[in-house]
Write a protein that holds these residues in place. Structure first.
Motif, PDB file in Angstrom:
ATOM      1  N   THR A   1      -0.540 -11.686  -0.311  1.00  0.00           N
ATOM      2  CA  THR A   1       0.738 -12.039  -0.938  1.00  0.00           C
ATOM      3  C   THR A   1       1.829 -11.153  -0.345  1.00  0.00           C
ATOM      4  O   THR A   1       1.542 -10.180   0.347  1.00  0.00           O
ATOM      5  CB  THR A   1       0.665 -11.883  -2.474  1.00  0.00           C
ATOM      6  OG1 THR A   1       1.891 -12.376  -3.041  1.00  0.00           O
ATOM      7  CG2 THR A   1       0.480 -10.425  -2.892  1.00  0.00           C
ATOM      8  N   ASN A   2       3.085 -11.514  -0.622  1.00  0.00           N
ATOM      9  CA  ASN A   2       4.201 -10.723  -0.091  1.00  0.00           C
ATOM     10  C   ASN A   2       4.468  -9.500  -0.960  1.00  0.00           C
ATOM     11  O   ASN A   2       4.093  -9.476  -2.131  1.00  0.00           O
ATOM     12  CB  ASN A   2       5.466 -11.574  -0.002  1.00  0.00           C
ATOM     13  CG  ASN A   2       5.902 -12.070  -1.368  1.00  0.00           C
ATOM     14  OD1 ASN A   2       5.084 -12.537  -2.148  1.00  0.00           O
ATOM     15  ND2 ASN A   2       7.166 -11.942  -1.679  1.00  0.00           N
ATOM     16  N   HIS A   3       5.073  -8.487  -0.380  1.00  0.00           N
ATOM     17  CA  HIS A   3       5.382  -7.267  -1.121  1.00  0.00           C
ATOM     18  C   HIS A   3       6.825  -6.840  -0.847  1.00  0.00           C
ATOM     19  O   HIS A   3       7.150  -6.430   0.262  1.00  0.00           O
ATOM     20  CB  HIS A   3       4.425  -6.134  -0.725  1.00  0.00           C
ATOM     21  CG  HIS A   3       3.015  -6.463  -1.027  1.00  0.00           C
ATOM     22  ND1 HIS A   3       2.479  -6.355  -2.285  1.00  0.00           N
ATOM     23  CD2 HIS A   3       2.029  -6.949  -0.245  1.00  0.00           C
ATOM     24  CE1 HIS A   3       1.219  -6.745  -2.264  1.00  0.00           C
ATOM     25  NE2 HIS A   3       0.921  -7.119  -1.037  1.00  0.00           N
ATOM     26  N   PRO A   4       7.693  -6.959  -1.855  1.00  0.00           N
ATOM     27  CA  PRO A   4       9.064  -6.466  -1.698  1.00  0.00           C
ATOM     28  C   PRO A   4       9.091  -4.942  -1.821  1.00  0.00           C
ATOM     29  O   PRO A   4       8.978  -4.407  -2.925  1.00  0.00           O
ATOM     30  CB  PRO A   4       9.819  -7.144  -2.846  1.00  0.00           C
ATOM     31  CG  PRO A   4       8.773  -7.574  -3.819  1.00  0.00           C
ATOM     32  CD  PRO A   4       7.447  -7.596  -3.145  1.00  0.00           C
TER      33      PRO A   4
ATOM     34  N   HIS B   1       8.485   1.862  -3.664  1.00  0.00           N
ATOM     35  CA  HIS B   1       7.368   1.112  -4.254  1.00  0.00           C
ATOM     36  C   HIS B   1       7.527  -0.376  -4.013  1.00  0.00           C
ATOM     37  O   HIS B   1       8.598  -0.857  -3.656  1.00  0.00           O
ATOM     38  CB  HIS B   1       7.322   1.383  -5.774  1.00  0.00           C
ATOM     39  CG  HIS B   1       8.547   0.982  -6.521  1.00  0.00           C
ATOM     40  ND1 HIS B   1       8.665  -0.232  -7.142  1.00  0.00           N
ATOM     41  CD2 HIS B   1       9.729   1.617  -6.742  1.00  0.00           C
ATOM     42  CE1 HIS B   1       9.859  -0.314  -7.729  1.00  0.00           C
ATOM     43  NE2 HIS B   1      10.528   0.788  -7.495  1.00  0.00           N
ATOM     44  N   CYS B   2       6.422  -1.095  -4.236  1.00  0.00           N
ATOM     45  CA  CYS B   2       6.491  -2.553  -4.253  1.00  0.00           C
ATOM     46  C   CYS B   2       7.180  -2.953  -5.545  1.00  0.00           C
ATOM     47  O   CYS B   2       6.935  -2.363  -6.591  1.00  0.00           O
ATOM     48  CB  CYS B   2       5.095  -3.156  -4.197  1.00  0.00           C
ATOM     49  SG  CYS B   2       5.143  -4.951  -4.398  1.00  0.00           S
ATOM     50  N   HIS B   3       8.072  -3.964  -5.466  1.00  0.00           N
ATOM     51  CA  HIS B   3       8.825  -4.340  -6.665  1.00  0.00           C
ATOM     52  C   HIS B   3       8.111  -5.363  -7.534  1.00  0.00           C
ATOM     53  O   HIS B   3       8.625  -5.760  -8.577  1.00  0.00           O
ATOM     54  CB  HIS B   3      10.229  -4.815  -6.304  1.00  0.00           C
ATOM     55  CG  HIS B   3      11.250  -4.377  -7.304  1.00  0.00           C
ATOM     56  ND1 HIS B   3      11.293  -4.895  -8.574  1.00  0.00           N
ATOM     57  CD2 HIS B   3      12.230  -3.455  -7.244  1.00  0.00           C
ATOM     58  CE1 HIS B   3      12.279  -4.312  -9.242  1.00  0.00           C
ATOM     59  NE2 HIS B   3      12.849  -3.427  -8.460  1.00  0.00           N
ATOM     60  N   LYS B   4       6.915  -5.825  -7.138  1.00  0.00           N
ATOM     61  CA  LYS B   4       6.135  -6.672  -8.054  1.00  0.00           C
ATOM     62  C   LYS B   4       5.476  -5.715  -9.039  1.00  0.00           C
ATOM     63  O   LYS B   4       4.608  -4.913  -8.638  1.00  0.00           O
ATOM     64  CB  LYS B   4       5.081  -7.464  -7.281  1.00  0.00           C
ATOM     65  CG  LYS B   4       5.688  -8.588  -6.447  1.00  0.00           C
ATOM     66  CD  LYS B   4       4.602  -9.456  -5.848  1.00  0.00           C
ATOM     67  CE  LYS B   4       5.236 -10.625  -5.112  1.00  0.00           C
ATOM     68  NZ  LYS B   4       4.215 -11.416  -4.387  1.00  0.00           N
ATOM     69  N   SER B   5       5.860  -5.809 -10.300  1.00  0.00           N
ATOM     70  CA  SER B   5       5.485  -4.739 -11.230  1.00  0.00           C
ATOM     71  C   SER B   5       3.965  -4.633 -11.402  1.00  0.00           C
ATOM     72  O   SER B   5       3.450  -3.545 -11.630  1.00  0.00           O
ATOM     73  CB  SER B   5       6.193  -4.911 -12.567  1.00  0.00           C
ATOM     74  OG  SER B   5       5.975  -6.200 -13.068  1.00  0.00           O
ATOM     75  N   HIS B   6       3.229  -5.740 -11.247  1.00  0.00           N
ATOM     76  CA  HIS B   6       1.764  -5.636 -11.355  1.00  0.00           C
ATOM     77  C   HIS B   6       1.166  -4.875 -10.171  1.00  0.00           C
ATOM     78  O   HIS B   6       0.014  -4.450 -10.231  1.00  0.00           O
ATOM     79  CB  HIS B   6       1.115  -7.019 -11.443  1.00  0.00           C
ATOM     80  CG  HIS B   6       1.162  -7.584 -12.836  1.00  0.00           C
ATOM     81  ND1 HIS B   6       0.156  -8.339 -13.370  1.00  0.00           N
ATOM     82  CD2 HIS B   6       2.098  -7.476 -13.799  1.00  0.00           C
ATOM     83  CE1 HIS B   6       0.475  -8.687 -14.602  1.00  0.00           C
ATOM     84  NE2 HIS B   6       1.650  -8.176 -14.890  1.00  0.00           N
ATOM     85  N   HIS B   7       1.929  -4.758  -9.088  1.00  0.00           N
ATOM     86  CA  HIS B   7       1.397  -4.054  -7.915  1.00  0.00           C
ATOM     87  C   HIS B   7       1.591  -2.546  -8.026  1.00  0.00           C
ATOM     88  O   HIS B   7       1.206  -1.806  -7.138  1.00  0.00           O
ATOM     89  CB  HIS B   7       2.041  -4.593  -6.629  1.00  0.00           C
ATOM     90  CG  HIS B   7       1.704  -6.031  -6.379  1.00  0.00           C
ATOM     91  ND1 HIS B   7       2.154  -6.724  -5.292  1.00  0.00           N
ATOM     92  CD2 HIS B   7       0.943  -6.908  -7.090  1.00  0.00           C
ATOM     93  CE1 HIS B   7       1.694  -7.961  -5.342  1.00  0.00           C
ATOM     94  NE2 HIS B   7       0.966  -8.095  -6.432  1.00  0.00           N
ATOM     95  N   THR B   8       2.235  -2.107  -9.094  1.00  0.00           N
ATOM     96  CA  THR B   8       2.330  -0.667  -9.350  1.00  0.00           C
ATOM     97  C   THR B   8       1.483  -0.315 -10.570  1.00  0.00           C
ATOM     98  O   THR B   8       1.863   0.484 -11.416  1.00  0.00           O
ATOM     99  CB  THR B   8       3.790  -0.221  -9.546  1.00  0.00           C
ATOM    100  OG1 THR B   8       4.383  -1.034 -10.552  1.00  0.00           O
ATOM    101  CG2 THR B   8       4.572  -0.342  -8.261  1.00  0.00           C
TER     102      THR B   8
ATOM    103  N   GLY C   1      -1.110   1.985  -8.017  1.00  0.00           N
ATOM    104  CA  GLY C   1      -0.982   1.080  -6.883  1.00  0.00           C
ATOM    105  C   GLY C   1       0.039   1.480  -5.849  1.00  0.00           C
ATOM    106  O   GLY C   1       0.048   2.610  -5.375  1.00  0.00           O
ATOM    107  N   MET C   2       0.933   0.524  -5.505  1.00  0.00           N
ATOM    108  CA  MET C   2       1.848   0.672  -4.367  1.00  0.00           C
ATOM    109  C   MET C   2       3.096   1.451  -4.769  1.00  0.00           C
ATOM    110  O   MET C   2       4.176   0.873  -4.939  1.00  0.00           O
ATOM    111  CB  MET C   2       2.228  -0.703  -3.835  1.00  0.00           C
ATOM    112  CG  MET C   2       1.059  -1.458  -3.222  1.00  0.00           C
ATOM    113  SD  MET C   2       1.565  -3.077  -2.676  1.00  0.00           S
ATOM    114  CE  MET C   2       0.232  -3.507  -1.541  1.00  0.00           C
ATOM    115  N   PHE C   3       2.967   2.746  -4.905  1.00  0.00           N
ATOM    116  CA  PHE C   3       4.081   3.589  -5.338  1.00  0.00           C
ATOM    117  C   PHE C   3       3.973   4.943  -4.671  1.00  0.00           C
ATOM    118  O   PHE C   3       2.888   5.517  -4.586  1.00  0.00           O
ATOM    119  CB  PHE C   3       4.030   3.752  -6.859  1.00  0.00           C
ATOM    120  CG  PHE C   3       5.166   4.574  -7.438  1.00  0.00           C
ATOM    121  CD1 PHE C   3       6.321   3.957  -7.911  1.00  0.00           C
ATOM    122  CD2 PHE C   3       5.077   5.963  -7.512  1.00  0.00           C
ATOM    123  CE1 PHE C   3       7.357   4.708  -8.443  1.00  0.00           C
ATOM    124  CE2 PHE C   3       6.115   6.721  -8.040  1.00  0.00           C
ATOM    125  CZ  PHE C   3       7.259   6.091  -8.514  1.00  0.00           C
TER     126      PHE C   3
HETATM  127 CU   LIG Z   1       3.287  -5.748  -3.986  1.00  0.00          CU
END
Ligand SMILES: [Cu+2]
Length: 470
Positions: A265-268, A320-327, A396-398
């Motif tokens: 998936t994409n990651h902002p 960080h990634c801005h998709k909150s579930h990815h953090t 996660g991505m943080f």
């Molecule tokens: Cu992400």
């Protein structure tokens, strides 16, 4: 951070024993010595001692593969093998990678270099390596079945081509891809410009990492390879916050961050406190006329982005990634939202039967950060990370970009927490609160309605109240 002296030199390790069993000593003698990495920490930049000079990158929680020069050819040795990757302190995963880690080491070369990469397969199944984004002879592109035979277990293949254009690239298998990428097989590739390039600026700090994702059940070690989107570990270089190292820079450094996306998936990717421009993709440096300032760059599946900015604001800035579930780290997703639901009666009844029962999410999920609930062994808590002001409630991505006046040039050491000048931290207001003024209006609508209004439905919203006023 550790020095390069901590690199394990092939021999004496478990991997050497496996090598002896699968690849004959005579065959190995002609190859550059495979170098293995035992530490998941960020290694200092590998300064080029042979070949053309360049300014090396720093791989977040990773390292750069040493090479040898052989009659003007830069020779590397990648070993595809099962690895144990510490994804965060106290949480290890059984992945597949290269030379002891997942992702594999970063390969750094200079535009115009002739590169020879030996790839030894110590996996239980065949593999191949695709050099994502490179211009090369078709037979070196690494698509098993299409451009080459796959590399069987125990075999070593040779890839050779000229790194024709400078830029940000990656490498990954093109054989049983779904399994091998889900297991962590991937690496970064940077081709530095040979001379000053009109579209490639010299920078003071140059970081790189890959976005990857795993689905590892709490308490287990091996990723579920069939998962398509519902991963529970969103990682940078197979590390999850707070296991991701900070990006430490000096104030007014020109900083470049190179990011590649090998998830599904994409990651902002969002940076606080600064604007950046996207100066390159896996297609090469972007024309200056196409660059615009932003604070979030969406990185699509299979894409790479190079962002650049002047780190002129001191402080500890989230990236960080801005998709909150990815953090977030390992969690179930089939959980009903309980915000605003009063559990008091039911919880009391359940605790008579199940003494340990606890209510989750009544006031949001932030309590999860502090919860001392027993969890299975080898599990990363959903959110964690302790900052100077309390729990950071992230996973996660943080990570954190640390900008400091007194960070020495070339020093990547963590400077600790930022000391905020007096009067520059958000503070509690202790004055009186005025009664809210209600806006009075009938409102409007775009078109007259056919039916009359139905009687209003009362929606009950339970506002959280402190204990102070009762
Ligand atoms: Cu992400």
């Amino acid at each position: 951070m550790q020095s390069r002296r901590h690199f394990l030199r092939g021999a004496g390790t478990l991997t050497a024993a496996v090598a002896a069993a699968t690849v004959s000593k005579v065959a190995m003698a002609a190859l550059p010595e495979p170098v293995s990495q035992a530490s998941p920490n960020t290694m200092p930049p590998l300064l080029p001692r042979t070949g053309r000079p360049y300014n090396p990158v720093v791989t977040l929680n990773g390292w750069t593969l040493p090479w040898r020069m052989n009659n003007g050819v830069k020779e590397f040795h990648l070993v595809a093998e099962p690895v144990e990757r510490e994804m965060a302190p106290g949480f290890k995963a059984h992945l597949w990678g290269y030379n002891g880690q997942s992702p594999g080491p970063t390969i750094e070369v200079v535009e115009g270099d002739r590169v020879r990469v030996f790839v030894t397969n110590r996996l239980p199944e065949h593999t191949s390596v695709h050099w994502h984004g490179q211009r090369l002879p078709n037979g070196m592109d690494g698509v098993s079945g299409l451009t080459q035979k796959s590399i069987q277990p125990g075999k070593t293949y040779v890839y050779e081509f000229v790194a024709r254009r400078p830029g940000t690239f990656m490498y990954h298998p093109h054989a049983d891809e779904m399994t091998q990428m889900a297991m962590g097989m991937m690496g970064f590739w940077v081709t530095h410009p040979k001379t000053r390039h009109p579209l490639i600026e010299e920078v003071d700090r140059d970081f790189c990492f890959l976005l990857n994702a795993y689905d590892i059940d709490p308490g287990s070690y091996t990723p579920k390879i069939m998962t398509m989107l519902d991963f529970n570990l969103w990682s940078w270089n197979s590390r999850i916050f707070p296991g991701i190292d900070t990006l430490n820079v000096r104030q007014n450094d020109k900083v470049r961050i190179r990011v590649g996306n090998l998830t599904m998936t994409n990651h902002p990717i969002h940076l606080h406190g600064h604007e950046f421009t996207v100066t390159g993709t896996d297609g090469g440096p972007t024309p200056t006329g196409s660059r615009w300032p932003e604070v979030t760059a969406d990185i699509g599946v299979g894409q790479m982005r190079q962002i650049e900015f002047l780190a002129d604001e001191e402080g500890d800035w989230a990236i960080h990634c801005h998709k909150s579930h990815h953090t977030m780290n390992a969690m179930g997703h089939e959980v009903p939202t309980m915000i605003g639901v009063d559990h008091r009666g039911i919880a009391k009844q359940i605790t008579q039967l199940v003494p340990d029962y606890m209510v989750m999410g009544e006031r949001g999920m932030a309590d999860m950060g502090e919860m001392e609930m027993p969890i299975p062994d080898n599990t990363a808590r959903m959110m964690t990370g302790q900052g100077p002001f309390g729990g950071v409630e992230m996973g996660g991505m943080f990570s954190v970009l640390k900008v400091r006046k007194n960070q020495k040039p070339g020093d990547y050491k963590d400077p600790g927490w930022f000391k905020h000048p007096q009067g520059t931290v958000a503070f509690e207001y202790n004055g009186a609160l005025a009664k809210p003024a209600r806006f009075q209006s009938k409102g409007g609508q775009t078109m007259p309605r056919a039916q009359p209004d139905s009687p209003p439905v009362e929606v009950k919203v339970r506002k959280p109240v402190g204990h102070a006023d009762h």
